[in-house]
Design an enzyme around this catalytic site. Structure first.
Site, short mmCIF file in Angstrom:
data_model
loop_
_atom_site.label_atom_id
_atom_site.label_comp_id
_atom_site.label_asym_id
_atom_site.label_seq_id
_atom_site.Cartn_x
_atom_site.Cartn_y
_atom_site.Cartn_z
N GLY A 64 0.78 -1.24 0.00
CA GLY A 64 0.00 0.00 0.00
C GLY A 64 0.80 1.28 0.00
O GLY A 64 0.24 2.36 0.19
N TRP A 66 2.18 3.04 -2.41
CA TRP A 66 1.76 4.02 -3.42
C TRP A 66 0.32 4.47 -3.18
O TRP A 66 0.00 5.66 -3.31
CB TRP A 66 1.91 3.43 -4.82
CG TRP A 66 3.30 3.50 -5.35
CD1 TRP A 66 4.46 3.60 -4.63
CD2 TRP A 66 3.69 3.47 -6.72
NE1 TRP A 66 5.54 3.64 -5.47
CE2 TRP A 66 5.11 3.55 -6.75
CE3 TRP A 66 3.01 3.37 -7.92
CZ2 TRP A 66 5.83 3.55 -7.95
CZ3 TRP A 66 3.73 3.36 -9.12
CH2 TRP A 66 5.12 3.46 -9.13
N ASP A 125 3.23 -0.79 -10.39
CA ASP A 125 4.50 -1.14 -9.75
C ASP A 125 4.62 -2.67 -9.70
O ASP A 125 5.34 -3.22 -8.86
CB ASP A 125 4.57 -0.54 -8.34
CG ASP A 125 6.01 -0.39 -7.84
OD1 ASP A 125 6.92 -0.21 -8.67
OD2 ASP A 125 6.22 -0.47 -6.62
N LYS A 165 6.48 0.56 -13.83
CA LYS A 165 7.81 0.01 -13.60
C LYS A 165 8.12 -1.00 -14.70
O LYS A 165 7.33 -1.90 -14.95
CB LYS A 165 7.88 -0.67 -12.24
CG LYS A 165 9.22 -1.36 -11.98
CD LYS A 165 9.43 -1.69 -10.52
CE LYS A 165 8.48 -2.74 -10.01
NZ LYS A 165 8.70 -3.02 -8.57
#
EC number: 2.1.1.166
Length: 210
Positions: A64, A66, A125, A165
């Protein structure tokens, strides 16, 4: 089953690096869920990603780090929808969809959670479980970011942004070209909080036009 001494040494080395990491230590002090929070804070400071009232999707969200930043930045009038295959403790202002993002059912749950809203920013991500073998890890990593891009194309508002990413290696250049076909501008970022030895970079695509 007994682990090899090599595996034990590798694990011990990783743990030492983790606990010595200044971003890990800062995350404990600052109340963030992971060191990844500092990557997003740095990217947001540079590129003004998050604003009040925005609708945001966060893929690969657990634990969590982000989502925590995003929910704070978009505020009560904004919306954050997070998803991960792993469990994530509840966060105020965040709707969490748990499941394997490679399965259609999870994608459909994310779309339902949007309630018809168009999205301002899709963040990914995500990373596969790394085996240490590039021939296995790289295709799996690229598959995940391809799926993230598919979701972005389905949900973004015109002019929306996509942050992902990506690991440098086979498929990276082709993916970059694909992004440039759907967005006005694509830039590469390597946050200071990203470990220097990691092949990860973040691609920020701006100005979605389909």
């Amino acid at each position: 089953m007994a682990r090899s001494s090599h595996t034990s040494k590798s694990s011990a080395s990783w743990l030492k690096e983790h606990f010595d990491d200044r971003y890990v230590q800062r995350s404990w002090q600052d109340g963030y869920r992971s060191r990844a929070s500092y990557k997003l804070l740095e990217l947001d400071a540079k590129d003004a990603l998050l604003k009040p009232g925005m609708t945001v999707i966060d893929l690969g969200a657990a634990p969590g780090g982000w989502s925590q930043i995003a929910a704070d930045k978009v505020g009560d009038k904004g919306c954050v929808i997070a998803s991960d295959i792993l469990e994530m403790d509840a966060l105020a202002g965040v709707t969490f969809v748990q499941g394997d993002f490679t399965e259609m059912e999870v994608l459909e749950q994310i779309l339902v959670a949007l309630e018809g809203r168009r999205v301002d920013l899709v963040m990914s991500d995500m990373a596969p479980n790394m085996s240490g073998m590039a021939a296995i890890d790289q295709p799996q990593a690229m598959y995940l970011v391809e799926l993230a891009l598919d979701l972005a194309r389905q949900t973004l508002s015109p002019g929306g942004r996509f942050l992902a990413k990506v690991f440098q290696g086979e498929g990276f250049d082709a993916y970059l070209k694909e992004l440039r076909g759907s967005f006005r501008k694509v830039v590469t970022r390597k946050p200071e909080a990203s470990r220097a030895r990691s092949r990860e970079v973040y691609l920020l695509a701006e100005g979605f036009h389909g």
